[in-house]
Design an enzyme around this catalytic site. Sequence first.
Site, PDB file in Angstrom:
ATOM      1  N   LYS A 179      -7.915 -46.209  73.167  1.00  0.00           N
ATOM      2  CA  LYS A 179      -8.308 -46.802  74.566  1.00  0.00           C
ATOM      3  C   LYS A 179      -7.263 -48.177  74.845  1.00  0.00           C
ATOM      4  O   LYS A 179      -7.215 -48.812  73.655  1.00  0.00           O
ATOM      5  CB  LYS A 179      -9.881 -46.768  74.326  1.00  0.00           C
ATOM      6  CG  LYS A 179     -10.106 -47.940  75.936  1.00  0.00           C
ATOM      7  CD  LYS A 179     -11.798 -47.989  76.289  1.00  0.00           C
ATOM      8  CE  LYS A 179     -11.685 -48.938  77.184  1.00  0.00           C
ATOM      9  NZ  LYS A 179     -13.061 -49.892  77.210  1.00  0.00           N
ATOM     10  N   GLU A 224     -20.312 -58.544  84.243  1.00  0.00           N
ATOM     11  CA  GLU A 224     -20.133 -58.630  82.758  1.00  0.00           C
ATOM     12  C   GLU A 224     -20.693 -59.804  82.310  1.00  0.00           C
ATOM     13  O   GLU A 224     -19.777 -60.761  81.296  1.00  0.00           O
ATOM     14  CB  GLU A 224     -19.204 -58.018  81.483  1.00  0.00           C
ATOM     15  CG  GLU A 224     -19.180 -57.514  80.689  1.00  0.00           C
ATOM     16  CD  GLU A 224     -18.223 -55.964  80.411  1.00  0.00           C
ATOM     17  OE1 GLU A 224     -18.235 -55.604  79.362  1.00  0.00           O
ATOM     18  OE2 GLU A 224     -17.454 -55.970  81.118  1.00  0.00           O
TER      19      GLU A 224
END
Length: 421
Positions: A179, A224
Amino acid sequence: MPLPQSHPALVVRSVRIPDPGDLVSLIPADAEAPVCWLREGDGFVGWGTATAIQTQGTSRFADAEQWWRGIVKDAVVRSQVDLPGSGLIAVGSFAFAAASEAGGVLHVPATVVGRQHGVAWITTVSTAADLSGAAPLEASECPDAPTISEVGNGALSGSEWMAAVGTAVERIQSGALDKVVMARDVVVRSETPIDPRYLLRNLSDSYPNTWTYSVDGLIGATPEMLLRRQKGLVTSRVLAGTIRRTGDDEHDLALAGSLARSSKDLEEHEYAVRSVADALSPHCSSMNVPESPFVLHLPNVMHLATDVAGVLHEDVSSLSLAASLHPSAAVCGTPTLAARDLIAELELMDRGRYAGPVGWLDAAGDGEWGIALRCGELETPSQMRLFAGCGIVAGSEPESELGESDAKLVPMRQALGCGPS
């Protein structure tokens, strides 16, 4: 902001005050170095600089930590309040990459006004030689909206960025990595100065469930929480896997269900959760890592989210924990080094402090550090660079990722008054 060779001994006073209402409105129009950390109306704002440090390179976190320990050791603190954000605190933000000229900054505001759980306070910080105290609090007039003249490409145009994403997908499919998070920037220019207070008010009003922040010209509203350290406990909210909202509640509910079942998004999320859990585990005696994520609903997007929690077995500060967590797979990729190299090769820009830790810590080492997302950096009084990034895995489609990045630019574009793309 030069690296100081020594620091002054600080005198810190926190006293309770009547609830002042909207905290952003208390930031003076001519405030030097305005700071902000707000969620659902609670948190703090501040201005002025009692003392500060700027750091660089791979040691940017460690140098700031060492400096802070010296500040704490020599400070005299008198506080009537024992709540997060009261007493002696420093706010900071740190560059995503060690090679970035943005480096890191940690600074102690001269005045802080905060509120938690219905209790409000003001903190004044001065040197032993200057005990003049704080000026009376007054709400400032509503700041003017900027006159936006242009929203232009940053390092890459949309088509160029999609091509870069396509290259990243090919590398992942070849087995070079699992990723990578690809970011892009856009540049917003205004005919009039961009007032940070205007952005902070719009962001905190429109996105109350996020953490609205302002540190050293970096302004945003992040969903976040990289970590919160409080009295021996550490928690982290991991977001990875995103879908854009439509505004139709019934349709969005169906989209949330598809997000929760999406193998592509679940794979991306699993990498992010694992990277955070692996980074925190050496510092914890026990941890709780949920097996499945939940869907976090924000006004513009929905995310897969997991809250990781742990009991610390050592006295490690929130800043040191942030350093050990950065960069997580949520903003870099997996494996970390391979993802970092690919980011440097394909993004063709310096992220600056975008996607780095942003937040605060207190004298005990407790604090909150978010990831600098949904943000922009004031490059001049009338120019701002906005950022957005997307997690890329083997099943990613460049056009869809461009649409996701546009959705993530919406909060800052709306706050500036130049609307979504």
